[in-house]
Design a protein around this motif. Structure first.
Motif, PDB file in Angstrom:
ATOM      1  N   LYS A  55       1.071  -1.034   0.026  1.00 16.19           N
ATOM      2  CA  LYS A  55       0.314   0.121  -0.162  1.00 16.19           C
ATOM      3  C   LYS A  55       0.825   0.984   0.023  1.00 16.19           C
ATOM      4  N   ASP A  56       1.822   1.612   0.756  1.00 14.48           N
ATOM      5  CA  ASP A  56       2.367   2.657   1.159  1.00 14.48           C
ATOM      6  C   ASP A  56       3.576   2.179   0.798  1.00 14.48           C
ATOM      7  N   GLY A  57       4.621   1.085   0.314  1.00 13.43           N
ATOM      8  CA  GLY A  57       5.944   1.479  -0.085  1.00 13.43           C
ATOM      9  C   GLY A  57       6.381   2.316  -1.218  1.00 13.43           C
ATOM     10  N   PRO A  58       5.883   2.581  -2.762  1.00 15.95           N
ATOM     11  CA  PRO A  58       5.625   3.435  -3.688  1.00 15.95           C
ATOM     12  C   PRO A  58       6.071   4.651  -2.635  1.00 15.95           C
ATOM     13  N   LYS A  59       4.763   5.180  -2.648  1.00 18.12           N
ATOM     14  CA  LYS A  59       5.134   6.953  -1.763  1.00 18.12           C
ATOM     15  C   LYS A  59       6.728   6.107  -0.651  1.00 18.12           C
ATOM     16  N   ALA A  60       6.922   5.949  -0.052  1.00 12.67           N
ATOM     17  CA  ALA A  60       7.296   5.610   0.455  1.00 12.67           C
ATOM     18  C   ALA A  60       8.761   5.711   0.220  1.00 12.67           C
ATOM     19  N   LEU A  61       9.442   4.798  -1.249  1.00 12.13           N
ATOM     20  CA  LEU A  61       9.862   4.421  -2.223  1.00 12.13           C
ATOM     21  C   LEU A  61      10.635   5.932  -2.322  1.00 12.13           C
ATOM     22  N   PHE A  62       9.408   6.591  -3.065  1.00 13.71           N
ATOM     23  CA  PHE A  62      10.030   7.829  -3.521  1.00 13.71           C
ATOM     24  C   PHE A  62      10.027   9.093  -2.735  1.00 13.71           C
ATOM     25  N   LEU A  63       9.325   9.064  -1.082  1.00 12.42           N
ATOM     26  CA  LEU A  63      10.304   9.562  -0.450  1.00 12.42           C
ATOM     27  C   LEU A  63      11.707   9.551   0.462  1.00 12.42           C
ATOM     28  N   ALA A  64      11.767   8.652   0.257  1.00 11.04           N
ATOM     29  CA  ALA A  64      13.361   7.530   0.596  1.00 11.04           C
ATOM     30  C   ALA A  64      14.332   8.520  -0.643  1.00 11.04           C
ATOM     31  N   ALA A  65      14.235   8.411  -1.091  1.00  9.79           N
ATOM     32  CA  ALA A  65      14.593   8.672  -2.461  1.00  9.79           C
ATOM     33  C   ALA A  65      14.820  10.515  -2.769  1.00  9.79           C
ATOM     34  N   SER A  66      14.211  10.944  -2.512  1.00  9.85           N
ATOM     35  CA  SER A  66      13.250  12.275  -2.289  1.00  9.85           C
ATOM     36  C   SER A  66      14.945  12.756  -1.263  1.00  9.85           C
ATOM     37  N   MET A  67      14.538  12.140  -0.419  1.00  4.44           N
ATOM     38  CA  MET A  67      15.798  12.677   0.358  1.00  4.44           C
ATOM     39  C   MET A  67      17.433  12.571   0.559  1.00  4.44           C
ATOM     40  N   GLY A  68      17.281  11.008  -0.371  1.00  2.46           N
ATOM     41  CA  GLY A  68      18.960  10.826   0.148  1.00  2.46           C
ATOM     42  C   GLY A  68      18.621   9.730   0.774  1.00  2.46           C
ATOM     43  N   ARG A  69      18.127   9.282   1.100  1.00  2.00           N
ATOM     44  CA  ARG A  69      17.668   7.839   2.319  1.00  2.00           C
ATOM     45  C   ARG A  69      18.166   6.616   1.752  1.00  2.00           C
ATOM     46  N   LEU A  70      19.947   6.881   0.580  1.00  2.00           N
ATOM     47  CA  LEU A  70      19.969   5.320   0.203  1.00  2.00           C
ATOM     48  C   LEU A  70      19.762   4.045   1.171  1.00  2.00           C
ATOM     49  N   SER A  71      19.670   3.702   2.490  1.00  2.00           N
ATOM     50  CA  SER A  71      19.563   2.243   3.395  1.00  2.00           C
ATOM     51  C   SER A  71      18.188   1.992   2.816  1.00  2.00           C
ATOM     52  N   VAL A  72      17.463   3.368   3.567  1.00  2.00           N
ATOM     53  CA  VAL A  72      15.482   2.789   3.151  1.00  2.00           C
ATOM     54  C   VAL A  72      15.647   2.800   2.004  1.00  2.00           C
ATOM     55  N   SER A  73      16.065   2.922   1.021  1.00  2.00           N
ATOM     56  CA  SER A  73      15.608   2.880  -0.345  1.00  2.00           C
ATOM     57  C   SER A  73      15.768   1.963  -0.654  1.00  2.00           C
ATOM     58  N   SER A  74      16.971   0.779  -0.381  1.00  2.00           N
ATOM     59  CA  SER A  74      17.829  -0.120  -0.872  1.00  2.00           C
ATOM     60  C   SER A  74      16.789  -1.600   0.204  1.00  2.00           C
ATOM     61  N   ILE A  75      16.696  -1.075   1.189  1.00  2.00           N
ATOM     62  CA  ILE A  75      14.952  -2.436   1.995  1.00  2.00           C
ATOM     63  C   ILE A  75      14.247  -2.401   0.922  1.00  2.00           C
ATOM     64  N   LEU A  76      13.992  -1.075   1.136  1.00  2.00           N
ATOM     65  CA  LEU A  76      12.178  -0.644   0.366  1.00  2.00           C
ATOM     66  C   LEU A  76      12.529  -1.597  -0.732  1.00  2.00           C
ATOM     67  N   ILE A  77      13.147  -1.893  -1.384  1.00  5.57           N
ATOM     68  CA  ILE A  77      13.560  -2.217  -3.637  1.00  5.57           C
ATOM     69  C   ILE A  77      13.832  -4.029  -2.686  1.00  5.57           C
ATOM     70  N   ARG A  78      14.796  -4.563  -1.785  1.00  9.37           N
ATOM     71  CA  ARG A  78      14.576  -5.119  -1.376  1.00  9.37           C
ATOM     72  C   ARG A  78      14.133  -6.028  -1.044  1.00  9.37           C
ATOM     73  N   SER A  79      12.583  -5.487  -0.600  1.00  9.34           N
ATOM     74  CA  SER A  79      10.735  -5.915  -0.268  1.00  9.34           C
ATOM     75  C   SER A  79      10.198  -6.071  -1.246  1.00  9.34           C
ATOM     76  N   GLY A  80      10.773  -5.152  -2.118  1.00  8.44           N
ATOM     77  CA  GLY A  80       9.325  -5.933  -3.547  1.00  8.44           C
ATOM     78  C   GLY A  80       9.073  -4.493  -4.655  1.00  8.44           C
ATOM     79  N   VAL A  81       9.621  -3.209  -3.953  1.00 13.04           N
ATOM     80  CA  VAL A  81       8.605  -2.351  -4.528  1.00 13.04           C
ATOM     81  C   VAL A  81       9.337  -1.966  -5.192  1.00 13.04           C
ATOM     82  N   ASN A  82       8.357  -1.776  -5.969  1.00 11.65           N
ATOM     83  CA  ASN A  82       8.527  -1.541  -7.802  1.00 11.65           C
ATOM     84  C   ASN A  82       8.900   0.116  -8.134  1.00 11.65           C
TER      85      ASN A  82
END
Length: 135
Positions: A15-42
């Motif tokens: 439900k919230d993965g795409p928005k979370a990934l957008f926000l993490a990418a916007s903020m330069g949070r590589l570790s969070v983005s990596s976790i979200l991608i590995r968790s299956g967020v497209n």
């Protein structure tokens, strides 16, 4: 860590993965983005107005995030519903390093887009940025 706990709940990621990934990418949070991608967020899933996470990274000049997203399959040539392109967004926000990165990583721009960017940068009295971006 709250992000790691979220991953235990697939419905949250779905439900919230795409928005979370957008926000993490916007903020330069590589570790969070990596976790979200590995968790299956497209990385190509759109949030509002057809924006994808790579637009958030380009808007704020987060080149490392853009690299992570591209390696995860993000589409560098995606156009948002509001007729934005990654290149126009990066240039418009003054993130010329991100704009150059986009081109170096397969972005296909039209002659009219290139001319529009040249005119925009000339108006800003930044013609050297045009050479930096496109060469």
């Amino acid at each position: 860590n709250q992000t790691k706990r979220m991953i235990k709940f697939p419905q949250v990621i779905e439900k919230d993965g795409p928005k979370a990934l957008f926000l993490a990418a916007s903020m330069g949070r590589l570790s969070v983005s990596s976790i979200l991608i590995r968790s299956g967020v497209n990385p190509n899933e759109e949030i509002e107005n057809g924006l994808t996470p790579i637009f958030g990274a380009a808007q704020y000049g987060c080149v490392q995030e853009m690299s992570l997203l591209l390696n995860a399959g993000a589409d560098v040539n995606h156009k948002a519903n509001v007729n934005w392109t990654l290149l126009r967004l990066a240039v418009g926000k003054g993130n010329y390093g991100a704009a150059r990165f986009i081109i170096k990583n397969g972005y296909i721009y039209s002659e009219s887009e290139q001319l529009g960017i040249k005119m925009y940068l000339d108006k800003l009295k930044s013609p050297s940025m045009y050479a930096y971006i496109f060469n």
